[in-house]
Motif scaffolding. Structure first.
Motif, PDB file in Angstrom:
ATOM      1  N   HIS A  81      10.196  -9.363   5.182  1.00 49.19           N
ATOM      2  CA  HIS A  81      10.998  -8.624   4.195  1.00 49.19           C
ATOM      3  C   HIS A  81      10.817  -9.224   2.806  1.00 49.19           C
ATOM      4  CE1 HIS A  81      14.476  -7.335   1.867  1.00 49.19           C
ATOM      5  NE2 HIS A  81      14.831  -8.602   1.762  1.00 49.19           N
ATOM      6  N   GLY A  82      10.955 -10.543   2.709  1.00 48.01           N
ATOM      7  CA  GLY A  82      10.841 -11.204   1.411  1.00 48.01           C
ATOM      8  C   GLY A  82       9.454 -11.076   0.810  1.00 48.01           C
ATOM      9  N   LEU A  83       8.435 -11.244   1.632  1.00 45.81           N
ATOM     10  CA  LEU A  83       7.061 -11.118   1.138  1.00 45.81           C
ATOM     11  C   LEU A  83       6.770  -9.681   0.695  1.00 45.81           C
ATOM     12  CD1 LEU A  83       5.132 -13.276   3.778  1.00 45.81           C
ATOM     13  CD2 LEU A  83       5.851 -13.961   1.464  1.00 45.81           C
ATOM     14  N   ALA A  84       7.288  -8.715   1.457  1.00 44.47           N
ATOM     15  CA  ALA A  84       7.089  -7.313   1.098  1.00 44.47           C
ATOM     16  C   ALA A  84       7.810  -6.971  -0.200  1.00 44.47           C
ATOM     17  CB  ALA A  84       7.578  -6.406   2.229  1.00 44.47           C
ATOM     18  N   MET A  85       9.019  -7.491  -0.369  1.00 43.96           N
ATOM     19  CA  MET A  85       9.748  -7.247  -1.612  1.00 43.96           C
ATOM     20  C   MET A  85       8.952  -7.755  -2.814  1.00 43.96           C
ATOM     21  SD  MET A  85      12.641  -5.646  -1.086  1.00 43.96           S
ATOM     22  CE  MET A  85      13.442  -5.993  -2.648  1.00 43.96           C
ATOM     23  N   GLN A  86       8.398  -8.949  -2.696  1.00 45.33           N
ATOM     24  CA  GLN A  86       7.617  -9.510  -3.795  1.00 45.33           C
ATOM     25  C   GLN A  86       6.367  -8.675  -4.080  1.00 45.33           C
ATOM     26  OE1 GLN A  86       7.331 -14.009  -3.592  1.00 45.33           O
ATOM     27  NE2 GLN A  86       8.454 -13.638  -1.696  1.00 45.33           N
ATOM     28  N   ALA A  87       5.706  -8.249  -3.015  1.00 49.20           N
ATOM     29  CA  ALA A  87       4.483  -7.463  -3.177  1.00 49.20           C
ATOM     30  C   ALA A  87       4.779  -6.112  -3.835  1.00 49.20           C
ATOM     31  CB  ALA A  87       3.811  -7.254  -1.821  1.00 49.20           C
ATOM     32  N   ARG A 139       7.471  -5.387  -5.759  1.00 46.47           N
ATOM     33  CA  ARG A 139       7.975  -5.605  -7.123  1.00 46.47           C
ATOM     34  C   ARG A 139       6.825  -5.676  -8.141  1.00 46.47           C
ATOM     35  NH1 ARG A 139      13.022  -4.113  -7.150  1.00 46.47           N
ATOM     36  NH2 ARG A 139      14.514  -5.478  -6.086  1.00 46.47           N
ATOM     37  N   LYS A 140       5.711  -6.266  -7.728  1.00 43.79           N
ATOM     38  CA  LYS A 140       4.574  -6.422  -8.635  1.00 43.79           C
ATOM     39  C   LYS A 140       4.018  -5.075  -9.100  1.00 43.79           C
ATOM     40  CE  LYS A 140       3.086 -10.882  -6.743  1.00 43.79           C
ATOM     41  NZ  LYS A 140       2.039 -11.587  -5.957  1.00 43.79           N
ATOM     42  N   LEU A 141       4.334  -4.022  -8.352  1.00 43.78           N
ATOM     43  CA  LEU A 141       3.787  -2.703  -8.670  1.00 43.78           C
ATOM     44  C   LEU A 141       4.662  -1.921  -9.643  1.00 43.78           C
ATOM     45  CD1 LEU A 141       2.707  -1.781  -5.025  1.00 43.78           C
ATOM     46  CD2 LEU A 141       1.208  -2.470  -6.907  1.00 43.78           C
ATOM     47  N   ASN A 142       5.870  -2.437  -9.920  1.00 41.74           N
ATOM     48  CA  ASN A 142       6.775  -1.787 -10.880  1.00 41.74           C
ATOM     49  C   ASN A 142       7.028  -0.319 -10.556  1.00 41.74           C
ATOM     50  OD1 ASN A 142       7.158  -4.086 -12.651  1.00 41.74           O
ATOM     51  ND2 ASN A 142       5.043  -3.771 -13.323  1.00 41.74           N
ATOM     52  N   VAL A 143       7.254  -0.040  -9.286  1.00 42.02           N
ATOM     53  CA  VAL A 143       7.514   1.345  -8.887  1.00 42.02           C
ATOM     54  C   VAL A 143       8.949   1.725  -9.246  1.00 42.02           C
ATOM     55  CG1 VAL A 143       5.807   1.296  -7.044  1.00 42.02           C
ATOM     56  CG2 VAL A 143       8.178   0.630  -6.546  1.00 42.02           C
ATOM     57  N   GLU A 156       0.828  -1.206   0.000  1.00 41.41           N
ATOM     58  CA  GLU A 156       0.000   0.000   0.000  1.00 41.41           C
ATOM     59  C   GLU A 156       0.865   1.260   0.000  1.00 41.41           C
ATOM     60  OE1 GLU A 156      -3.578   2.204  -0.147  1.00 41.41           O
ATOM     61  OE2 GLU A 156      -3.042   0.122  -0.623  1.00 41.41           O
ATOM     62  N   VAL A 157       1.938   1.259   0.806  1.00 33.89           N
ATOM     63  CA  VAL A 157       2.848   2.411   0.801  1.00 33.89           C
ATOM     64  C   VAL A 157       3.499   2.558  -0.570  1.00 33.89           C
ATOM     65  CG1 VAL A 157       4.962   3.371   1.777  1.00 33.89           C
ATOM     66  CG2 VAL A 157       3.283   2.290   3.285  1.00 33.89           C
ATOM     67  N   ALA A 158       3.932   1.443  -1.151  1.00 29.48           N
ATOM     68  CA  ALA A 158       4.572   1.499  -2.461  1.00 29.48           C
ATOM     69  C   ALA A 158       3.592   1.961  -3.541  1.00 29.48           C
ATOM     70  CB  ALA A 158       5.151   0.134  -2.822  1.00 29.48           C
TER      71      ALA A 158
END
Length: 438
Positions: free
Chosen positions: A199-205, A207-211, A147-149
């Motif tokens: 950390h790993g789950l957040a990185m994956q989430a 990455r999906k947003l292509n920020v 959500e922040v990303a």
């Protein structure tokens, strides 16, 4: 002083609970640090972060100060309970609006924002369900990160998932010095695994947003120096490195825990699921390194102490700048590193506000000397081939220094907590001039 590349990032750093205040403002929920600081006997001076530096209301003034220092970057954390009071469920738009206004002000001053998602202030509602001992917290964290990303990922330079998960796990769950105040070494190991998983789950989430923001993590690290050349001290130093640095680096970069740490940690509560290391081992765009001291490891009773040739900080920590060079070179040799930022480095000094010829001033020459020595050590590491791309001094402001309360001052800016008046210390003037000359 050595010269740094023209592309080098210069910054200052803070964290939400330490400076924001506004503890109950505009729908912010309670964090574990609100609970901890309001528990008698936990904080040395019996203070809280309820007001702190009142940055929540004074952020515009503080950004003006940041801009005056010639830095191009500001590292700060988002308070999870400010934007999602319960750590799950509804978002608090007023909380997001605060950070949006802060980002607007930073952009106005051409200061790049470097955001940390978690600097220790877990929503109390999640702690009530087990906190970092509950695997579900990792999943909630990934939702929060996404959500922040989604909202800010194209407005900030970097996003770090965690700041110093070693402290969250070991001081929060292992020794009880920090919130939530649990003293159980086995719990610390379990918490550390869930932090890494989050950390790993957040990185994956994210990455999906292509920020556009670069994504990474911030770890506090140190070398481990054996006090003598005895076999016992050498082995103990190897164990210290494995349990502190490699315990977090190996899962991220190698997909496993170090055997030496597994053999010397209480892993009775550690539960590793089948795909955990695949989730944790995500490519990161940068590694944030926080460096303050080395570990001087002695098996003697009482433990042998270092010589403190360069003295101690007001925290009682040995000043050992060459440890920064040694740490970075060792990391570079043992891991395939992404670009590195020194995301925290600084010194607590018993600063005194004085009346000078040009008004109020703080003569903090020890902090200037500390900066000079550590920047020289950083330059040495870069000359040795380590790709370091930035340095953030800790901290911008004197602030709430966790279980030390307001008794320790790390800031370039002196804060009079009674009046909230800010005063640039001599070190702030030095840092500003040093950056200008680069």
């Amino acid at each position: 002083m050595p010269a740094f590349p023209s592309t080098f990032t210069w910054g200052v750093a803070t964290s939400a609970y330490q400076i924001e205040g506004g503890a109950t403002a505009d729908g912010r929920g309670p964090s574990i640090w609100d609970t901890f600081t309001h528990t008698p006997g936990k904080i040395t001076d019996a203070s809280t972060g309820d007001v702190a530096c009142d940055h929540y209301h004074r952020y515009a003034e503080d950004v003006d100060i940041i801009a005056s220092l010639n830095v191009d970057s500001y590292r700060f954390s988002i308070a999870w309970p400010r934007v999602q009071p319960d750590g799950s469920g509804a978002w608090n738009e007023a909380g997001f609006d605060f950070y949006s206004r802060l980002l607007d002000k930073l952009a106005e001053k051409n200061i790049a924002a470097h955001v940390t998602l978690y600097h220790w202030d877990l929503p109390q509602a999640l702690e009530d369900k087990g906190g970092w001992l509950n695997r579900d917290t990792a999943a909630h964290f990934a939702v929060y990160a996404a959500e922040v990303a989604r909202r800010f990922g194209n407005r900030v330079a970097t996003i770090a998932t965690h700041n110093e998960p070693w402290c969250t796990a070991n001081l929060g769950y292992g020794t009880g010095q920090f919130a939530p105040g649990m003293a159980d070494p086995a719990a610390a190991v379990s918490a550390s695994h869930h932090l890494l998983l989050s950390h790993g789950l957040a990185m994956q989430a994210m990455r999906k947003l292509n920020v556009s923001a670069k994504l990474g993590i911030v770890l506090n690290q140190w070398t481990a120096t054996p006090a003598t050349d005895s076999a016992a001290d050498i082995k103990a130093a190897e164990v210290e490195w494995a349990r502190s640095v490699a315990w977090f680096m190996d899962p991220i970069f190698k997909g496993s825990y170090p055997e030496l740490a597994l053999a010397n940690n209480d892993c009775s509560l550690l539960s590793i699921h089948e795909n955990d290391f695949n989730d944790i081992r995500q490519d990161i765009d940068f590694l944030g390194v926080n460096y303050y001291f080395r570990a001087f490891v002695s098996t003697e009773t009482p433990p042998r102490q270092p010589e403190f040739k360069l003295g101690k900080t007001d925290m009682g920590w040995e000043i050992y700048p060459q440890g920064l060079t040694e740490l970075l070179v060792k990391l570079h040799a043992e891991y395939t590193l992404p670009p590195v930022y020194i995301t925290e480095n600084g010194m607590a000094v018993a600063d005194q506000l004085q009346d000078g010829a040009n008004g109020r001033q703080v003569k903090d020459q020890p902090r200037i000397d500390y900066l000079k020595m550590h920047l020289a050590a950083l330059h040495d590491a870069m000359q040795a081939g380590v790709d370091v791309q930035g340095y953030f001094y800790w901290s911008l402001l004197d602030n709430f220094e966790w279980n030390s309360g307001y008794l320790r001052r790390f800031g370039l800016i002196y804060v009079d907590y009674d009046t909230q008046q800010r005063t640039l210390k001599d070190s702030a003037h030095w840092y500003r001039n040093f950056i200008k000359e680069q």
